[in-house]
Design an enzyme around this catalytic site. Structure first.
Site, mmCIF file in Angstrom:
data_model
loop_
_atom_site.group_PDB
_atom_site.id
_atom_site.type_symbol
_atom_site.label_atom_id
_atom_site.label_comp_id
_atom_site.label_asym_id
_atom_site.label_seq_id
_atom_site.Cartn_x
_atom_site.Cartn_y
_atom_site.Cartn_z
ATOM 1 N N PHE A 11 -41.364 19.796 112.030
ATOM 2 C CA PHE A 11 -40.555 20.961 111.396
ATOM 3 C C PHE A 11 -41.403 22.028 110.612
ATOM 4 O O PHE A 11 -41.400 23.138 111.106
ATOM 5 C CB PHE A 11 -39.522 20.111 110.220
ATOM 6 N N ILE A 12 -42.264 21.897 109.718
ATOM 7 C CA ILE A 12 -42.735 22.751 108.907
ATOM 8 C C ILE A 12 -43.938 23.026 109.574
ATOM 9 O O ILE A 12 -44.518 24.313 109.686
ATOM 10 C CB ILE A 12 -43.205 22.384 107.348
ATOM 11 N N SER A 34 -44.647 11.397 116.787
ATOM 12 C CA SER A 34 -43.690 10.106 116.203
ATOM 13 C C SER A 34 -42.393 10.730 115.876
ATOM 14 O O SER A 34 -41.461 10.122 115.624
ATOM 15 C CB SER A 34 -44.494 9.258 115.249
ATOM 16 N N ALA A 73 -49.385 16.769 108.461
ATOM 17 C CA ALA A 73 -49.154 15.466 109.249
ATOM 18 C C ALA A 73 -48.780 14.370 108.118
ATOM 19 O O ALA A 73 -49.878 14.302 107.183
ATOM 20 C CB ALA A 73 -50.244 14.768 110.212
ATOM 21 N N TYR A 141 -45.000 7.464 97.759
ATOM 22 C CA TYR A 141 -45.013 8.926 98.425
ATOM 23 C C TYR A 141 -45.805 9.661 97.537
ATOM 24 O O TYR A 141 -46.580 10.434 97.697
ATOM 25 C CB TYR A 141 -43.989 9.486 98.932
ATOM 26 N N VAL A 184 -31.764 16.618 103.751
ATOM 27 C CA VAL A 184 -30.079 16.665 103.551
ATOM 28 C C VAL A 184 -29.465 17.989 104.017
ATOM 29 O O VAL A 184 -28.468 17.821 104.471
ATOM 30 C CB VAL A 184 -29.916 16.440 101.841
ATOM 31 N N ILE A 200 -21.858 11.808 100.530
ATOM 32 C CA ILE A 200 -22.665 12.277 99.285
ATOM 33 C C ILE A 200 -22.960 11.112 98.511
ATOM 34 O O ILE A 200 -22.227 10.499 98.122
ATOM 35 C CB ILE A 200 -22.056 13.430 98.639
#
Length: 310
Positions: A11-12, A34, A73, A141, A184, A200
């Site tokens: 994405f980014i 992946s 990554a 994370y 989201v 939600i």
């Protein structure tokens, strides 16, 4: 310059590779596919199908010899990091260390690192949170991203690296994965366009700072051209609740869905919002409003074959 974008089919990262090519740089993308997609790869970028966990990555550095590492990554699923902290650390800490060592060996001293502006602070005391806010991550994370920032400081002191940790808020926009945990906007958009009603989590009052991917690209460009060092928040400083986000997307896709609430996610932060004043002082500012960014995102998802409800 020669810039290696890890995660550049994602994405980014794909937006970053595209922008660097437009700026006249020589760009290579390293991605294990992946979650990244070949169709995201911009024309003109050299592609290496490789995994940052594997020793074969050394061959990429031997062949391409980058001047700059733009590192996107990552294992980005917070819930997976909680379920399997060792795997998260293997990718996000050990995998990054392997890249930094290769930078050291092959002479790449400029690093742009995609950090996190939400998970790294944990439960905030100040809204929006500046870079000086205590870093108390409540997930593996977030802990991994903070650990990498510490390693970047070490490589700067010991090996002369010129590193920028860009602490992203909640990034959204075209090419975001609607099937991942960290998107989201993409999840809601795809389901609404498919005439489904997204759920939600909890009461929907939890807030996040949503920043458009194009503004994130500009933040990286600013960091590179201005030679910024250290940690910089990349966000809007504006809190938006999940309920408001749903209402905006619902309106953009026909306005016929009803709010559906499910159980709250255990341990989910109630509020997250970051102060990007430091990066603004370096010349960057978010230029895409939430309304315009969501409209562009819906338009892109609709163009991928998901019809807007009639």
């Amino acid at each position: 310059m020669k810039i290696l974008v890890t995660g550049g089919a994602g994405f980014i990262g794909s937006h970053m590779a595209e922008a660097f090519l437009a700026d006249g740089h020589e760009v290579a993308v390293l991605d294990n596919l992946s979650s990244g997609r070949r169709e995201n790869l911009p024309e003109g970028a050299r592609f290496y199908h490789a995994d940052i966990k594997d020793s074969s990555v050394k061959g990429v550095f031997e062949e391409f010899r980058p001047d700059v590492l733009c590192h996107h990554a990552a294992q980005i699923d917070v819930r997976r990091s909680v379920a399997d902290p060792a795997f998260d650390a293997e990718v996000n800490v050990v995998g990054t260390l392997r890249l930094l060592e290769l930078c050291r060996l092959f002479g790449a001293r400029r690093v742009l690192f995609a950090s996190t502006g939400g998970a790294i602070y944990g439960e905030q005391e100040t809204f929006p949170a500046p870079e000086t806010h205590p870093t108390r991550p409540v997930s593996p994370y977030g802990a991994a991203k903070l650990a990498v920032e510490a390693y970047l400081h070490y490589y700067g002191v010991e090996h002369g690296f010129h590193a920028t940790a860009l602490r992203y808020a909640n990034v959204y926009g075209p090419r975001q994965d609607p099937h991942g945990e960290a998107g989201v906007v993409a999840i809601f958009t795809e389901r609404l366009l498919r005439n489904e009603e997204p759920v939600i989590n909890g009461d929907g009052r939890q807030t996040r700072d949503y920043v458009y991917v194009g503004d994130v690209v500009q933040a990286n460009r600013t960091a590179l051209t201005r030679g910024l060092r250290g940690a910089y928040n990349v966000g809007t400083g504006v809190e938006t609740s999940v309920k408001e986000l749903f209402d905006r997307l619902n309106a953009l896709t026909g306005g016929r869905a009803e709010r559906q609430h499910g159980p709250a996610k255990p341990g989910e932060q109630k509020r997250s919002c970051i102060d990007s004043r430091r990066l603004r002082e370096a010349g960057w500012r978010p230029s895409v409003s939430l309304g315009d960014g969501l409209a562009e995102t819906v338009k892109w998802f609709a163009s991928q074959g998901t019809g807007i409800r009639g």
